[in-house]
Write a protein that holds these residues in place. Structure first.
Motif, PDB file in Angstrom:
ATOM      1  N   ARG A   1       0.754  -1.186  -0.077  1.00  0.00           N
ATOM      2  CA  ARG A   1      -0.029   0.158   0.127  1.00  0.00           C
ATOM      3  C   ARG A   1       0.831   0.851   0.347  1.00  0.00           C
ATOM      4  O   ARG A   1       0.456   2.466  -0.010  1.00  0.00           O
ATOM      5  N   SER A   2       2.082   1.268   0.249  1.00  0.00           N
ATOM      6  CA  SER A   2       3.370   2.147   0.499  1.00  0.00           C
ATOM      7  C   SER A   2       3.603   2.322  -0.851  1.00  0.00           C
ATOM      8  O   SER A   2       4.685   3.358  -0.199  1.00  0.00           O
TER       9      SER A   2
ATOM     10  N   SER B   1       0.603   0.754   7.111  1.00  0.00           N
ATOM     11  CA  SER B   1      -0.201   1.969   5.657  1.00  0.00           C
ATOM     12  C   SER B   1       0.788   3.177   6.773  1.00  0.00           C
ATOM     13  O   SER B   1       0.849   4.734   6.168  1.00  0.00           O
TER      14      SER B   1
ATOM     15  N   PHE C   1       4.834   3.220   7.324  1.00  0.00           N
ATOM     16  CA  PHE C   1       5.193   3.154   6.133  1.00  0.00           C
ATOM     17  C   PHE C   1       5.174   4.188   5.116  1.00  0.00           C
ATOM     18  O   PHE C   1       6.320   4.778   4.487  1.00  0.00           O
ATOM     19  N   SER C   2       4.521   4.936   5.003  1.00  0.00           N
ATOM     20  CA  SER C   2       4.420   6.266   4.177  1.00  0.00           C
ATOM     21  C   SER C   2       5.415   7.062   4.691  1.00  0.00           C
ATOM     22  O   SER C   2       6.217   7.795   3.283  1.00  0.00           O
TER      23      SER C   2
ATOM     24  N   TYR D   1      -6.730   1.972  -2.516  1.00  0.00           N
ATOM     25  CA  TYR D   1      -5.361   2.296  -1.805  1.00  0.00           C
ATOM     26  C   TYR D   1      -4.652   2.617  -3.582  1.00  0.00           C
ATOM     27  O   TYR D   1      -3.343   2.761  -2.743  1.00  0.00           O
TER      28      TYR D   1
ATOM     29  N   ALA E   1      -0.831  12.348   2.385  1.00  0.00           N
ATOM     30  CA  ALA E   1      -0.421  11.207   3.180  1.00  0.00           C
ATOM     31  C   ALA E   1      -0.628  10.937   3.801  1.00  0.00           C
ATOM     32  O   ALA E   1      -1.040  10.120   4.636  1.00  0.00           O
TER      33      ALA E   1
ATOM     34  N   SER F   1      -2.730   8.305   6.009  1.00  0.00           N
ATOM     35  CA  SER F   1      -2.399   7.564   7.305  1.00  0.00           C
ATOM     36  C   SER F   1      -3.606   7.599   8.066  1.00  0.00           C
ATOM     37  O   SER F   1      -4.379   6.917   9.029  1.00  0.00           O
TER      38      SER F   1
END
Lengths: 336, 472
Positions: free
Chosen positions: B44-45, B164, B167-168, B261, B279, B283
Motif C-alpha cells: 500500500r505504501s 500504512s 510506512f508512507s 489504495y 499522505a 494515514s
C-alpha cells in the motif's frame, strides 16, 4: 471588432446511395454551388441567406481504378448561409485581470436553438442554454493560467457556427518534484510542466550556483552529460553519470511563450550507492540473530513441549498425538 | 513434536490439533501482524516509489501501477500452491522460504534498469514470496484459535493498518536519503524479517497430506500420489455450493477493495492538496482501518450477530463510503469519508477470512484459503486496471471510486445468497466428503454439555470432518 462570414456546405444525411456504396463528396473551393443542378437558378446567394433544398451531384471515387459514376440522387441538403459572428478581441493576461468574452451572431439561417462555450475543446460547465439570444457573453473572473485557453462560442443553429477568442497569459511553470534524489553514476531526471495558454515555445535549463544567484545555461547537445527532451507542456532534463560533488545543487527550468516566461527550481541531491548498504546489512544481521534465537529457544523447550501440549487445549475430546493408550481405547469404542 | 507410529484405528485422530486459544497462539498472531505489515502494508505504501519510477523510466502511471497488480496477482494466483505446499511440508518452511523470496525480489529490483525488470522482480518474485507467506500464516492463526478466532485475526491484521500509517513517511524518508535504489535495497532487508516470522510458527501437528499418506493403504501408491495432490489443493471444494458462492462474492469484493489504495493519494493531489496532505489522508484511513479490524474482530466473537450478516453490513457500508469519496471536495469532508472507508475496510477483513471455516469446515480451511485467493485474484486483475483506464478516459478518479463501490455492493448482494444466510441461527456444520452420522451424535452430545452455544457449530465442524476417507 472582428467579423467573419461563412459559406458552409452542410450535409445532414448520410452519404450513401440506394445501393449502399459510399462515395466521397467533393466540396472543392468554398462554394458548393458548383454541384447544384440547374433548377436552383432561382437562388441568388449573393443577396440573400436562404436555405434551399437541392439535388446534389456527386461523384463516386473508388479507392483504386479510375472509373467513376455520376449520379443524380439527392444526398442531402446544401445550406448556404451568410451568418457571421463578431467577437470581442483577444485577451492579454498581462494587461487585464478579468475579462468578458462576447459573440454577436448576425443573419442566422435558422432560429437559434441555443448556445454554449468551450475552452480548449471542452464544453464549459453550465454554459449550455436553450435561449435564442444572438448576443452572448462569458465572464472570466480572473485571467490566470487556469482560465487561459482557446475559447469558442458555439451557436446551435443549422449549420452550427462558432468563433474563437484567445485568452493568453505567460506560462506557469511547475516542477514535477521539487526535490530529487539520485544515486552516484546513475542518471537523474528533472521534470517541469507548464500550464496555461499558449504553451511555451522555448524551454531553458540553468544550473544555479550555491548562492542561487549566478546561472549557467545548459544547452542541449553541448555536453554529453545533459540531454533535454521537450514537449510543449513538459520538459525533462536528463543528467547522466552523476558526480556527488559537481552535480548536486539547484537547477532551474524556464518556459517562454509570446507573453513572457516563468521558471521553477529543483534541488538535486546525489547519494552514494554504498550508503544504503549499511542499513541493509544491519537489518540482515538482525534477522539472522532473531532466527537463531528462535530456533535455539525452541530446541531448549523441546523436551518439555510434548508434555505441555497434552495438557493444553479446550475441547476435551480432541487431543493430540496421543501417546496415551487410554485415549486410544476411548476412540476405538466411539468409532463402532 | 514426536508421534508414535499410528495404527489403522488411530486414523480417526484429527490432524487438527487442539486449538490452544491462547499461549503460543498469541505469538503466531504477532507473526501474522508483522507479516501482514510487511506484505500488504508495504504494497500500500509503494506509491512513493511510483512517483519516482514514472519519472526515471519515462513510463505512464498505468504502466507503473502494473507492478502492484502483478505482485498482488502472484500473491493470489500462487496461493493454492502455497496452501498445497503447507499441506505437504507444514507452514513453517513455506513461510520462511516466502520471506526470503520477497526480500530477494526487492534486492534485485534495486538494480533494475527498465520497468520490465521491476515487473519481474517486485512483481513475480516478491509476489510469489508473499503468496508463500500469507496463506499459511493466516491458516496457522486460525488453527491456533477457535473461540477467539475473529479477534486473533483482527489483531493480526492490524499490522496492515499500522504499516500504512508508518510506512508512507518512512518510505518517503528512505527515498530521500538513499534514492529509490537504496530504498528498495533497505526494503528487501526489511522483508527478510518475515523469515523470522515464519520461524515463529510452531507446527501444531503433522501436515495434513503427510498424515493421510501415512495412513493410506500401501496398495495403490500411484493413485495415492495423485490424491495427495488433489488433497493438497482441495480441488473437491470446487463443487461445494457455499464455497463457490463465497468465492464469487470475494472476487467482487476484491475488485473494489484495493482501488482506493491505488488511487487515493493521486486523487487527493489531483483535487489540489499537496503531498503531505494527501499522505495524511492515507494515514487517517489507516488508523481507522486498524480500529475497525480490532473492533470488528472483538464484536464478532461476542456472537451477537452471525458472522455472515456482519460481513454484509460492513461491505455495504464500505461500498457506500467509496461512492461518496468523489463527492468530498473539501479537505475535512475527504477526511471524514476516508475515516468511514478505513473503518469499514478494516472491519470487513478479519470476517472475510474467519467466515471460511464456517462455510467449508476446519479440515479443508487451508486449501479453501488457497483456492479462494486464486479465484479472487480475477477481481484484483480486473479492478485496478479498470479503474486506471476509467481515470485516463475521464481525467478524474470519480468513476473509478464509484465503480469500486458498486463492486462491493454487488459482492454484498452475492453474499446474501450463501446457503443458510437467511436463518437467524448458526447453520449446521458443513458436511465433509464421507462421514458416519451415528458417530456424530455421541460426540455432539458430549460437546454440547461442555461448550457455550454460540461456538458450538465451529467446534463441531472439525469433529465432523474427521477423515474416514481411507475406507476405500
Amino acid at each position: 471588432r472582428r467579423s467573419s462570414s461563412l459559406y458552409t456546405c452542410a450535409f445532414s444525411s448520410a452519404l450513401r446511395t440506394s445501393r449502399g456504396r459510399r462515395g466521397i463528396i467533393e466540396c472543392s473551393g468554398k462554394r458548393p454551388d458548383i454541384y447544384i443542378v440547374t433548377y436552383l437558378k432561382t437562388f441568388n446567394h449573393e443577396k440573400e441567406a436562404v436555405w434551399r433544398s437541392s439535388r446534389c451531384l456527386y461523384r463516386l471515387v473508388p479507392s483504386r481504378g479510375s472509373d467513376s459514376t455520376t449520379s443524380n440522387t439527392e444526398v442531402g441538403r446544401v445550406i448556404i448561409s451568410n451568418a457571421a459572428i463578431t467577437t470581442s478581441p483577444e485577451v492579454n493576461g498581462q494587461n487585464q485581470t478579468s475579462a468578458t468574452l462576447s459573440c454577436n451572431l448576425t443573419n442566422p439561417t435558422f432560429p437559434v436553438k441555443g448556445h454554449y462555450w468551450t475552452n480548449n475543446g471542452k464544453i464549459i460547465d453550465k454554459s449550455e442554454t436553450n435561449s435564442d439570444e444572438l448576443y452572448i457573453e462569458h465572464e472570466i473572473k480572473k485571467v490566470d493560467y487556469h482560465s487561459a485557453g482557446l475559447y469558442a462560442c458555439v451557436f446551435l443553429t443549422e449549420p452550427q457556427v462558432n468563433a474563437t477568442i484567445e485568452v493568453k497569459v505567460p506560462p506557469h511553470v511547475v516542477a514535477y518534484k521539487r526535490s530529487e534524489n539520485a544515486n552516484e553514476k546513475d542518471k537523474a531526471v528533472l521534470t517541469c510542466m507548464s500550464q496555461g495558454y499558449p504553451l511555451p515555445t522555448d524551454w531553458t535549463w540553468y544550473k544555479l550556483k550555491d548562492d542561487e544567484s549566478v546561472e549557467t545555461a545548459i544547452v542541449n547537445g553541448s555536453d554529453v552529460k545533459y540531454e533535454m527532451k521537450n514537449t510543449p507542456n513538459k520538459t525533462m532534463l536528463y543528467v547522466k553519470d552523476l558526480d556527488i560533488n559537481s552535480d548536486m545543487g539547484m537547477y532551474q527550468c524556464q518556459g517562454t511563450n509570446q507573453m513572457g516566461s516563468h521558471s521553477d527550481k529543483i534541488q538535486l541531491r546525489v547519494r552514494s550507492q554504498l550508503a544504503a548498504l549499511w542499513p541493509f546489512l544491519g537489518i540482515v544481521a538482525e534477522v539472522i540473530i532473531l532466527i537463531a534465537i528462535i530456533f535455539i529457544y525452541e530446541k531448549r523447550r523441546k523436551p518439555d513441549e510434548i508434555n505441555d501440549d497434552d495438557d493444553s487445549g479446550s475441547a476435551p475430546l480432541k487431543s493430540n498425538a496421543a501417546t496415551n493408550h487410554k485415549d486410544k481405547n476411548v476412540r476405538q469404542r466411539n468409532s463402532n | 513434536m514426536e508421534k508414535p507410529q499410528k495404527t489403522q484405528e488411530e486414523q480417526q485422530s484429527s490432524p487438527q490439533m487442539a486449538a490452544p486459544d491462547g499461549g503460543w497462539g498469541w505469538v503466531v498472531v504477532g507473526s501474522l501482524f508483522v507479516s501482514s505489515a510487511l506484505v500488504f502494508g508495504l504494497i500500500r505504501s509503494l506509491g512513493v516509489f511510483f512517483v519516482e519510477f514514472v519519472q526515471y523510466f519515462g513510463e505512464s502511471a498505468q504502466a507503473v501501477s502494473w507492478i502492484t497488480s502483478i505482485g498482488l496477482a502472484m500473491q493470489q494466483l500462487m496461493s493454492p500452491v502455497s496452501a498445497a505446499a503447507s499441506n505437504v511440508y507444514g507452514a513453517r518452511p513455506v513461510v520462511m522460504m516466502g520471506g526470503f523470496l520477497s526480500g530477494l525480489g526487492f534486492i534485485l529490483a534495486s538494480q533494475a534498469t527498465s520497468l520490465l525488470h521491476l515487473y519481474l522482480t517486485m512483481g513475480l518474485i516478491s509476489g510469489l514470496g508473499w503468496a508463500l507467506i500469507f496463506t499459511p500464516t493466516v491458516a496457522s492463526v486460525m488453527q491456533y484459535f477457535t473461540l477467539r478466532r475473529s479477534l486473533a485475526m483482527g489483531l493480526g491484521f492490524t499490522g496492515v493498518g499500522l504499516a500504512s500509517f508508518a510506512f508512507s513517511p518512512l518510505f518517503q524518508y528512505l527515498v530521500e536519503a538513499y534514492a529509490w535504489r537504496g530504498a528498495l535495497l533497505v526494503l528487501g532487508g526489511l522483508s527478510f524479517n518475515m523469515i523470522a516470522c515464519g520461524a515463529l510458527i510452531r507446527p501444531l501437528g503433522k501436515p495434513k497430506v503427510v498424515v493421510k499418506a501415512e495412513n493410506s493403504t500401501k496398495l495403490n501408491k500411484c493413485s495415492s500420489l495423485f490424491s495427495r495432490i488433489c488433497e493438497g489443493f482441495e480441488l473437491a471444494l470446487l463443487s461445494h455450493r457455499g464455497f463457490l458462492t463465497y468465492s464469487v462474492a470475494i472476487t467482487l469484493f476484491n475488485a473494489g477493495y484495493f482501488i482506493p489504495y491505488v488511487h487515493l493519494v493521486a486523487h487527493s493531489r489531483h483535487i489540489g492538496f499537496n503531498e503531505y496532505q494527501a499522505a495524511f489522508v492515507i494515514s487517517v484511513t489507516g488508523v481507522a482501518d486498524i480500529v475497525g479490524r480490532v473492533a470488528s474482530g472483538w464484536f464478532s466473537d461476542l456472537g451477537r450477530m452471525r458472522m455472515q450478516h456482519m460481513l454484509v453490513v460492513w461491505t455495504g457500508l464500505l461500498g457506500l463510503s467509496l461512492m461518496l469519496i468523489p463527492v468530498a471536495v473539501v479537505y475535512s469532508g475527504l477526511l471524514v469519508v476516508s475515516v468511514v472507508y478505513g473503518f469499514c475496510a478494516g472491519a470487513m477483513t478479519p470476517l472475510a477470512f474467519a467466515v471460511v471455516p464456517e462455510i467449508v469446515g476446519m479440515e479443508r480451511m487451508l486449501g479453501a484459503l488457497g483456492l479462494l485467493q486464486l479465484i479472487e485474484s480475477i477481481g484484483g486483475l480486473l479492478g485496478a486496471p479498470l479503474s486506471g483506464w476509467l481515470k485516463d478516459y475521464t481525467g478524474m478518479y470519480t468513476l473509478s471510486f464509484i465503480a469500486a463501490g458498486s463492486f462491493l455492493v454487488l459482492g454484498m448482494l452475492v453474499t446474501m445468497t450463501l446457503p443458510y444466510f437467511w436463518s437467524c441461527t448458526a447453520p449446521p456444520p458443513p458436511s465433509p466428503p464421507m462421514k458416519k452420522s451415528q458417530d456424530e451424535s455421541i460426540e455432539d452430545g458430549l460437546l454440547k454439555q461442555t461448550l457455550s452455544s454460540n461456538s458450538v457449530p465451529e467446534i463441531l465442524c472439525p469433529l465432523d470432518d474427521i477423515p474416514y476417507s481411507d475406507k476405500e
